[in-house]
Design a protein around this motif. Structure first.
Motif, PDB file in Angstrom:
ATOM      1  N   MET A  60      -4.624  10.607 -75.820  1.00  0.00           N
ATOM      2  CA  MET A  60      -4.454  10.726 -74.378  1.00  0.00           C
ATOM      3  C   MET A  60      -5.025   9.485 -73.684  1.00  0.00           C
ATOM      4  O   MET A  60      -4.415   8.916 -72.784  1.00  0.00           O
ATOM      5  N   ALA A  61      -6.193   9.040 -74.133  1.00  0.00           N
ATOM      6  CA  ALA A  61      -6.827   7.855 -73.551  1.00  0.00           C
ATOM      7  C   ALA A  61      -5.971   6.611 -73.791  1.00  0.00           C
ATOM      8  O   ALA A  61      -5.781   5.795 -72.884  1.00  0.00           O
ATOM      9  N   ILE A  62      -5.449   6.465 -74.992  1.00  0.00           N
ATOM     10  CA  ILE A  62      -4.578   5.327 -75.306  1.00  0.00           C
ATOM     11  C   ILE A  62      -3.350   5.357 -74.389  1.00  0.00           C
ATOM     12  O   ILE A  62      -2.933   4.333 -73.853  1.00  0.00           O
ATOM     13  N   GLY A  63      -2.800   6.547 -74.187  1.00  0.00           N
ATOM     14  CA  GLY A  63      -1.648   6.690 -73.295  1.00  0.00           C
ATOM     15  C   GLY A  63      -1.972   6.318 -71.861  1.00  0.00           C
ATOM     16  O   GLY A  63      -1.178   5.670 -71.174  1.00  0.00           O
ATOM     17  N   GLN A  64      -3.156   6.703 -71.402  1.00  0.00           N
ATOM     18  CA  GLN A  64      -3.556   6.369 -70.030  1.00  0.00           C
ATOM     19  C   GLN A  64      -3.747   4.864 -69.864  1.00  0.00           C
ATOM     20  O   GLN A  64      -3.351   4.298 -68.845  1.00  0.00           O
ATOM     21  N   VAL A  65      -4.321   4.229 -70.872  1.00  0.00           N
ATOM     22  CA  VAL A  65      -4.499   2.777 -70.807  1.00  0.00           C
ATOM     23  C   VAL A  65      -3.139   2.083 -70.846  1.00  0.00           C
ATOM     24  O   VAL A  65      -2.894   1.140 -70.088  1.00  0.00           O
ATOM     25  N   ALA A  66      -2.240   2.565 -71.708  1.00  0.00           N
ATOM     26  CA  ALA A  66      -0.895   1.988 -71.779  1.00  0.00           C
ATOM     27  C   ALA A  66      -0.183   2.127 -70.433  1.00  0.00           C
ATOM     28  O   ALA A  66       0.471   1.205 -69.967  1.00  0.00           O
ATOM     29  N   LYS A  67      -0.342   3.279 -69.797  1.00  0.00           N
ATOM     30  CA  LYS A  67       0.268   3.501 -68.477  1.00  0.00           C
ATOM     31  C   LYS A  67      -0.327   2.530 -67.454  1.00  0.00           C
ATOM     32  O   LYS A  67       0.396   1.942 -66.644  1.00  0.00           O
ATOM     33  N   ALA A  68      -1.648   2.339 -67.511  1.00  0.00           N
ATOM     34  CA  ALA A  68      -2.311   1.441 -66.568  1.00  0.00           C
ATOM     35  C   ALA A  68      -1.839   0.001 -66.745  1.00  0.00           C
ATOM     36  O   ALA A  68      -1.736  -0.749 -65.767  1.00  0.00           O
ATOM     37  N   TYR A 103       6.614   6.264 -75.950  1.00  0.00           N
ATOM     38  CA  TYR A 103       6.435   7.539 -75.238  1.00  0.00           C
ATOM     39  C   TYR A 103       6.278   8.691 -76.226  1.00  0.00           C
ATOM     40  O   TYR A 103       5.419   9.555 -76.058  1.00  0.00           O
ATOM     41  N   LYS A 104       7.107   8.718 -77.279  1.00  0.00           N
ATOM     42  CA  LYS A 104       7.022   9.780 -78.289  1.00  0.00           C
ATOM     43  C   LYS A 104       5.670   9.749 -78.994  1.00  0.00           C
ATOM     44  O   LYS A 104       5.054  10.784 -79.227  1.00  0.00           O
ATOM     45  N   ALA A 105       5.202   8.564 -79.343  1.00  0.00           N
ATOM     46  CA  ALA A 105       3.924   8.425 -80.058  1.00  0.00           C
ATOM     47  C   ALA A 105       2.758   8.884 -79.198  1.00  0.00           C
ATOM     48  O   ALA A 105       1.771   9.421 -79.726  1.00  0.00           O
ATOM     49  N   LEU A 106       2.872   8.697 -77.888  1.00  0.00           N
ATOM     50  CA  LEU A 106       1.774   9.034 -76.993  1.00  0.00           C
ATOM     51  C   LEU A 106       1.894  10.421 -76.375  1.00  0.00           C
ATOM     52  O   LEU A 106       0.999  10.846 -75.642  1.00  0.00           O
ATOM     53  N   ALA A 107       2.968  11.131 -76.695  1.00  0.00           N
ATOM     54  CA  ALA A 107       3.185  12.463 -76.131  1.00  0.00           C
ATOM     55  C   ALA A 107       2.118  13.443 -76.634  1.00  0.00           C
ATOM     56  O   ALA A 107       1.661  13.351 -77.779  1.00  0.00           O
ATOM     57  N   GLN A 108       1.731  14.366 -75.766  1.00  0.00           N
ATOM     58  CA  GLN A 108       0.737  15.371 -76.131  1.00  0.00           C
ATOM     59  C   GLN A 108       1.233  16.148 -77.351  1.00  0.00           C
ATOM     60  O   GLN A 108       2.383  16.551 -77.420  1.00  0.00           O
ATOM     61  N   GLY A 109       0.362  16.311 -78.325  1.00  0.00           N
ATOM     62  CA  GLY A 109       0.683  17.049 -79.530  1.00  0.00           C
ATOM     63  C   GLY A 109       1.378  16.231 -80.606  1.00  0.00           C
ATOM     64  O   GLY A 109       1.666  16.739 -81.681  1.00  0.00           O
ATOM     65  N   SER A 110       1.648  14.953 -80.327  1.00  0.00           N
ATOM     66  CA  SER A 110       2.295  14.110 -81.335  1.00  0.00           C
ATOM     67  C   SER A 110       1.280  13.701 -82.397  1.00  0.00           C
ATOM     68  O   SER A 110       0.077  13.761 -82.185  1.00  0.00           O
ATOM     69  N   VAL A 132      -0.575   3.594 -84.111  1.00  0.00           N
ATOM     70  CA  VAL A 132      -1.794   3.613 -83.285  1.00  0.00           C
ATOM     71  C   VAL A 132      -2.442   2.242 -83.297  1.00  0.00           C
ATOM     72  O   VAL A 132      -2.828   1.710 -82.257  1.00  0.00           O
ATOM     73  N   ARG A 133      -2.545   1.633 -84.474  1.00  0.00           N
ATOM     74  CA  ARG A 133      -3.152   0.300 -84.588  1.00  0.00           C
ATOM     75  C   ARG A 133      -2.393  -0.725 -83.751  1.00  0.00           C
ATOM     76  O   ARG A 133      -2.983  -1.513 -83.008  1.00  0.00           O
ATOM     77  N   LYS A 134      -1.070  -0.706 -83.840  1.00  0.00           N
ATOM     78  CA  LYS A 134      -0.250  -1.657 -83.079  1.00  0.00           C
ATOM     79  C   LYS A 134      -0.458  -1.482 -81.571  1.00  0.00           C
ATOM     80  O   LYS A 134      -0.571  -2.466 -80.840  1.00  0.00           O
TER      81      LYS A 134
END
Length: 93
Positions: A39-47, A65-72, A79-81
């Motif tokens: 979730m944090a990685i997704g928020q940073v990516a969004k920012a 988007y799929k990789a960062l979706a909740q429950g993925s 993740v590393r990339k």
């Protein structure tokens, strides 16, 4: 009587410097909850801009988007990339 208005707290609004981003990801990683970290990685990516991060991570926007979706459960390599595209590195201390 004065009405108090509130709005939902959004971490994205505060992720405006490399130091804030690193600290936010570091704390999320140290908590040990993989969903919270994603979730944090997704928020940073969004920012920073999903399209820009997808490009830097060599992923399609849709796959990011799929990789960062909740429950993925993205692959570690994904993740590393993404983390590296955010200007950070994963490490073991």
């Amino acid at each position: 009587m004065n009405k108090t208005t509130t709005r939902t707290w959004d971490a994205v609004e505060y992720l405006d410097s490399p130091e804030m981003i690193r600290e936010y990801l570091k704390v999320s990683f140290e908590e040990g909850d993989s969903e919270q970290l994603m979730m944090a990685i997704g928020q940073v990516a969004k920012a920073q801009g999903i399209s820009e991060i997808a490009k830097k991570a060599n992923l399609s926007r849709q796959n990011l988007y799929k990789a960062l979706a909740q429950g993925s459960s993205p692959k570690f390599e994904t993740v590393r990339k993404v983390v590296e595209a955010l200007g950070c590195k994963l490490g073991i201390v």
